[in-house]
Scaffold this motif. Structure first.
Motif, PDB file in Angstrom:
ATOM      1  N   SER A  51      -1.973  -2.633  -5.751  1.00  0.00           N
ATOM      2  CA  SER A  51      -2.827  -2.831  -4.574  1.00  0.00           C
ATOM      3  C   SER A  51      -4.287  -2.455  -4.810  1.00  0.00           C
ATOM      4  CB  SER A  51      -2.281  -2.012  -3.394  1.00  0.00           C
ATOM      5  OG  SER A  51      -2.255  -0.627  -3.704  1.00  0.00           O
ATOM      6  N   GLY A  52      -4.614  -1.948  -5.985  1.00  0.00           N
ATOM      7  CA  GLY A  52      -6.008  -1.628  -6.275  1.00  0.00           C
ATOM      8  C   GLY A  52      -6.421  -0.215  -5.942  1.00  0.00           C
ATOM      9  N   VAL A  53      -5.497   0.603  -5.427  1.00  0.00           N
ATOM     10  CA  VAL A  53      -5.818   2.016  -5.197  1.00  0.00           C
ATOM     11  C   VAL A  53      -6.233   2.647  -6.526  1.00  0.00           C
ATOM     12  CG1 VAL A  53      -4.884   4.265  -4.513  1.00  0.00           C
ATOM     13  CG2 VAL A  53      -4.310   2.221  -3.194  1.00  0.00           C
ATOM     14  N   TYR A  54      -5.481   2.310  -7.592  1.00  0.00           N
ATOM     15  CA  TYR A  54      -5.914   2.646  -8.950  1.00  0.00           C
ATOM     16  C   TYR A  54      -6.517   1.368  -9.535  1.00  0.00           C
ATOM     17  CZ  TYR A  54      -2.878   6.699  -8.300  1.00  0.00           C
ATOM     18  OH  TYR A  54      -2.286   7.838  -7.811  1.00  0.00           O
ATOM     19  N   PRO A  55      -7.838   1.323  -9.651  1.00  0.00           N
ATOM     20  CA  PRO A  55      -8.513   0.058  -9.975  1.00  0.00           C
ATOM     21  C   PRO A  55      -8.283  -0.394 -11.412  1.00  0.00           C
ATOM     22  CG  PRO A  55     -10.087   1.866  -9.915  1.00  0.00           C
ATOM     23  CD  PRO A  55      -8.781   2.420  -9.422  1.00  0.00           C
ATOM     24  N   HIS A  56      -8.521  -1.678 -11.614  1.00  0.00           N
ATOM     25  CA  HIS A  56      -8.439  -2.266 -12.950  1.00  0.00           C
ATOM     26  C   HIS A  56      -9.354  -1.483 -13.898  1.00  0.00           C
ATOM     27  CE1 HIS A  56      -9.366  -5.255 -16.163  1.00  0.00           C
ATOM     28  NE2 HIS A  56      -8.059  -5.482 -16.033  1.00  0.00           N
ATOM     29  N   GLY A  74     -10.096  -2.438  -5.665  1.00  0.00           N
ATOM     30  CA  GLY A  74      -9.836  -1.679  -4.447  1.00  0.00           C
ATOM     31  C   GLY A  74      -8.854  -2.437  -3.563  1.00  0.00           C
ATOM     32  N   ILE A  75      -8.468  -1.799  -2.459  1.00  0.00           N
ATOM     33  CA  ILE A  75      -7.479  -2.403  -1.562  1.00  0.00           C
ATOM     34  C   ILE A  75      -7.997  -3.693  -0.945  1.00  0.00           C
ATOM     35  CG2 ILE A  75      -6.304  -2.072   0.661  1.00  0.00           C
ATOM     36  CD1 ILE A  75      -5.751   0.763  -0.112  1.00  0.00           C
ATOM     37  N   ARG A  76      -9.291  -3.754  -0.639  1.00  0.00           N
ATOM     38  CA  ARG A  76      -9.842  -4.983  -0.034  1.00  0.00           C
ATOM     39  C   ARG A  76      -9.636  -6.188  -0.945  1.00  0.00           C
ATOM     40  NH1 ARG A  76     -12.754  -5.226   4.472  1.00  0.00           N
ATOM     41  NH2 ARG A  76     -13.428  -3.299   5.483  1.00  0.00           N
ATOM     42  N   ASP A  77      -9.753  -5.965  -2.258  1.00  0.00           N
ATOM     43  CA  ASP A  77      -9.569  -7.069  -3.204  1.00  0.00           C
ATOM     44  C   ASP A  77      -8.142  -7.609  -3.132  1.00  0.00           C
ATOM     45  OD1 ASP A  77     -12.142  -6.653  -4.001  1.00  0.00           O
ATOM     46  OD2 ASP A  77     -11.653  -5.702  -5.909  1.00  0.00           O
ATOM     47  N   LYS A  81      -6.257 -11.353  -1.312  1.00  0.00           N
ATOM     48  CA  LYS A  81      -5.314 -12.252  -1.985  1.00  0.00           C
ATOM     49  C   LYS A  81      -3.965 -12.320  -1.273  1.00  0.00           C
ATOM     50  CE  LYS A  81      -7.940 -13.374  -5.501  1.00  0.00           C
ATOM     51  NZ  LYS A  81      -8.385 -14.781  -5.738  1.00  0.00           N
ATOM     52  N   GLY A  82      -3.815 -11.553  -0.176  1.00  0.00           N
ATOM     53  CA  GLY A  82      -2.578 -11.600   0.589  1.00  0.00           C
ATOM     54  C   GLY A  82      -1.553 -10.549   0.208  1.00  0.00           C
ATOM     55  N   ILE A  83      -1.970  -9.528  -0.552  1.00  0.00           N
ATOM     56  CA  ILE A  83      -1.070  -8.429  -0.921  1.00  0.00           C
ATOM     57  C   ILE A  83      -1.382  -7.253  -0.001  1.00  0.00           C
ATOM     58  CG2 ILE A  83      -0.366  -6.823  -2.740  1.00  0.00           C
ATOM     59  CD1 ILE A  83      -1.345  -8.915  -4.777  1.00  0.00           C
ATOM     60  N   VAL A  84      -0.408  -6.838   0.805  1.00  0.00           N
ATOM     61  CA  VAL A  84      -0.634  -5.756   1.776  1.00  0.00           C
ATOM     62  C   VAL A  84       0.463  -4.710   1.608  1.00  0.00           C
ATOM     63  CG1 VAL A  84      -0.878  -5.136   4.204  1.00  0.00           C
ATOM     64  CG2 VAL A  84      -1.717  -7.358   3.392  1.00  0.00           C
ATOM     65  N   ILE A  85       0.052  -3.449   1.531  1.00  0.00           N
ATOM     66  CA  ILE A  85       1.003  -2.354   1.375  1.00  0.00           C
ATOM     67  C   ILE A  85       1.035  -1.498   2.633  1.00  0.00           C
ATOM     68  CG2 ILE A  85      -0.738  -0.920   0.220  1.00  0.00           C
ATOM     69  CD1 ILE A  85       1.583   0.321  -1.425  1.00  0.00           C
ATOM     70  N   ILE A  86       2.247  -1.144   3.073  1.00  0.00           N
ATOM     71  CA  ILE A  86       2.429  -0.227   4.190  1.00  0.00           C
ATOM     72  C   ILE A  86       3.008   1.061   3.610  1.00  0.00           C
ATOM     73  CG2 ILE A  86       3.610   0.224   6.374  1.00  0.00           C
ATOM     74  CD1 ILE A  86       3.667  -2.777   6.851  1.00  0.00           C
ATOM     75  N   HIS A  87       2.222   2.120   3.665  1.00  0.00           N
ATOM     76  CA  HIS A  87       2.615   3.378   3.054  1.00  0.00           C
ATOM     77  C   HIS A  87       3.611   4.130   3.933  1.00  0.00           C
ATOM     78  CE1 HIS A  87      -0.354   3.104  -0.175  1.00  0.00           C
ATOM     79  NE2 HIS A  87      -1.200   2.665   0.732  1.00  0.00           N
ATOM     80  N   GLN A  88       4.288   5.097   3.309  1.00  0.00           N
ATOM     81  CA  GLN A  88       5.273   5.902   4.036  1.00  0.00           C
ATOM     82  C   GLN A  88       4.617   6.652   5.185  1.00  0.00           C
ATOM     83  OE1 GLN A  88       7.530   8.452   1.464  1.00  0.00           O
ATOM     84  NE2 GLN A  88       8.719   9.359   3.108  1.00  0.00           N
ATOM     85  N   GLU A  89       3.410   7.209   4.944  1.00  0.00           N
ATOM     86  CA  GLU A  89       2.664   7.863   6.017  1.00  0.00           C
ATOM     87  C   GLU A  89       1.805   6.790   6.697  1.00  0.00           C
ATOM     88  OE1 GLU A  89       2.617   9.236   2.853  1.00  0.00           O
ATOM     89  OE2 GLU A  89       4.144  10.710   3.341  1.00  0.00           O
ATOM     90  N   LEU A  90       2.126   6.470   7.929  1.00  0.00           N
ATOM     91  CA  LEU A  90       1.461   5.369   8.618  1.00  0.00           C
ATOM     92  C   LEU A  90      -0.029   5.661   8.812  1.00  0.00           C
ATOM     93  CD1 LEU A  90       4.150   4.520  11.317  1.00  0.00           C
ATOM     94  CD2 LEU A  90       3.917   3.653   8.986  1.00  0.00           C
TER      95      LEU A  90
END
Length: 518
Positions: A51-56, A74-77, A81-90
């Motif tokens: 998801s880009g939290v750890y960048p390229h 980053g997450i915006r990138d 592209k349509g990749i969305v993560i829902i973390h355990q802590e909302l």
């Protein structure tokens, strides 16, 4: 079926730790792929890479999405592209409305001014898709956890998601809400959405996943393009078969240690309602006492009020410990009376995440590492190292910060903190929430050994098999009341649920009678 995602040779290192080592995963378009492994296996790290939290550039390997190489910074990138993560802590803001949360950071505006009418209209459409019948202007803080999870999914849909990643989506949900969420996920799959599901609940994975990838110690150990048995998944995860998920024990139950009589706590937010209503029970030496009930039944409110940290207002009741009245009006007094409470929310209430293991473990008993009011660093290290070995906290050093530990090891640190306070009565609230099957077994073994040493233990759990597997006696709670009690040897999930259902009807009837009388 063609692949939508290929992650190849992913390696991610932190100082002193290789979190991912040449990990590979392929996800086919339109499937639900489960990603499983013990705590610390690298599942969340892998998804943060995706998801880009750890960048390229901060990892080795390549990500191919729809056949094209990706270099997310980053997450915006990734979301573009349509990749969305829902973390355990909302990631919701309780004080904001559903609509404001869904479009936070992606506001609908005209000439620089937020268009609330259009925001609410689009929110209503999204809520209909996830089956949530709430006003877009409802504050999120007033929703239960199940509904909040649906808001997070609606938020993901607002970003035109093609690949949805869910990290432990049902860890805080009751059985009904979990079932509804899994059905929703299956419906999305049938409509063409692709998903990656991270979960420790193997029964849920078996219910909805099409395929599975297993990580162990930061490496890929198995790919199954169709579902396999739970036994096979466990063997892949832990490297061995686990014929019994609960350690054997021979209870040695003694005299009554604690007696609670008529314990009543009022709900300050709702006039006339009680969080805990006339609760009475006993707890014996060496006993593991379970408390079953649905979410919102009052179990945590009972536990916290006994520990001097009530969310409501004390009305009446008394507690005796070893036959003597106990003052439990504050946390220090509860600790002095021999109680300890391991919270269900280890990250917010159980640990100081930015501090080391060494600093966290003595927090409930600072005099135990102090001389004349000054902390003895040598004694602090001795205590930390002792508990690291005693309960097998897996870490290279007690100087490791708590935030960098897996969920199972964080839970062990919280347990160690309270064990160092030398309690006689230990209350464990959802002690294995969000941890894997191997770490659960280790926690169960600790509970067994504490009971064998004469400790009196109360376990609150939403997982009925867990209560049936580790307790000696079970109390059933519903709508703030203790409505049933049985030896665990005579208990079944069906018996417990029938008590909850029947008493729920009885309580509704009582309220209707009271309203009619008034």
């Amino acid at each position: 079926m063609d692949s939508i995602l290929d992650m190849r040779g992913i390696t991610k290192e932190f100082p002193g730790v290789k979190a991912l080592d040449d990990v590979n995963i392929t996800v086919r378009r339109g499937e639900i792929r489960a990603l499983v492994g013990e705590n610390g296996a690298g599942k969340s790290t892998l998804m943060k890479v995706l998801s880009g939290v750890y960048p390229h550039g901060s990892y080795q390997g390549e990500i191919l999405y729809r056949g094209q190489p990706m270099a997310f910074q980053g997450i915006r990138d990734s979301e573009e592209k349509g990749i969305v993560i829902i973390h355990q802590e909302l990631a919701l803001v309780p004080q904001m409305t559903i609509a404001e949360n869904i479009f936070l950071g992606n506001e609908i505006a005209r000439r620089g001014v937020i268009d609330r009418r259009e925001t609410n209209r689009r929110t209503a459409e999204l809520l209909a898709k996830v089956g949530l019948h709430e006003s877009p202007e409802q504050k999120v803080g007033g929703l239960g956890m199940g509904k909040q999870q649906l808001v997070e999914i609606a938020k993901a849909l607002s970003k035109k998601v093609d690949l949805l990643i869910l990290d432990e989506p049902t860890s805080s949900l009751n059985e009904h809400d979990s079932e509804a969420l899994l059905k929703l996920l299956a419906n999305f799959r049938d409509e063409g959405m692709t998903a990656i599901l991270i979960s420790h609940k193997l029964n849920e994975i078996s219910q909805v996943a099409d395929s599975i990838t297993v990580l162990r110690d930061g490496s890929t150990v198995a790919h199954h393009d169709q579902m396999v048995s739970e036994g096979q998944i466990i063997r892949d995860m832990v490297g061995r078969a686990m014929s019994d998920r609960y350690p054997p024990r021979e209870p040695k139950i003694g005299e009554v240690v604690m007696e609670v009589k008529g314990w009543t706590i009022a709900d300050p937010a709702r006039d006339g309602r009680r969080m805990v209503d006339n609760a009475s029970f006993t707890l014996r030496k060496g006993e593991v006492l379970g408390i079953a009930g649905l979410m919102g039944a009052g179990r945590t409110e009972l536990a916290m009020s006994l520990f001097g940290r009530s969310m409501g207002q004390y009305v009446s009741g008394a507690v005796t410990i070893h036959g003597k009245p106990a003052d439990l009006t504050t946390v220090p007094r509860a600790i002095a009376s021999g109680l300890a409470y391991v919270t269900e929310d280890r990250k917010s209430l159980g640990l100081v995440l930015d501090e080391s293991i060494r600093r966290n473990i003595p927090l409930a008993n600072l005099p135990g590492i102090s001389r004349r009011g000054v902390i003895d660093a040598e004694r602090e290290a001795e205590v930390g190292e002792g508990y690291r070995k005693r309960i097998n906290i897996r870490t290279p050093s007690i100087e490791q910060r708590a935030v960098n530990l897996s969920g199972g090891n964080q839970q062990k640190v919280v347990l160690a903190k309270w064990l160092f306070a030398d309690p006689k009565i230990l209350i464990l609230d959802e002690p294995t929430r969000g941890i894997d099957v191997g770490a659960k077994y280790e926690i169960y073994t600790i509970i067994r050994d504490l009971a064998a040493a004469g400790e009196s233990i109360i376990v609150i759990s939403s997982e009925m098999p867990e209560l049936l597997g580790i307790t000696d006696r079970i109390l059933v709670m519903n709508e703030g009341r203790l409505v049933g009690e049985m030896p665990t040897a005579e208990a079944t999930q069906e018996k417990i649920m029938s008590i909850i259902i029947q008493t729920g009807r009885d309580l509704v009837d009582e309220e209707e009678i009271e309203r009619a009388a008034s």
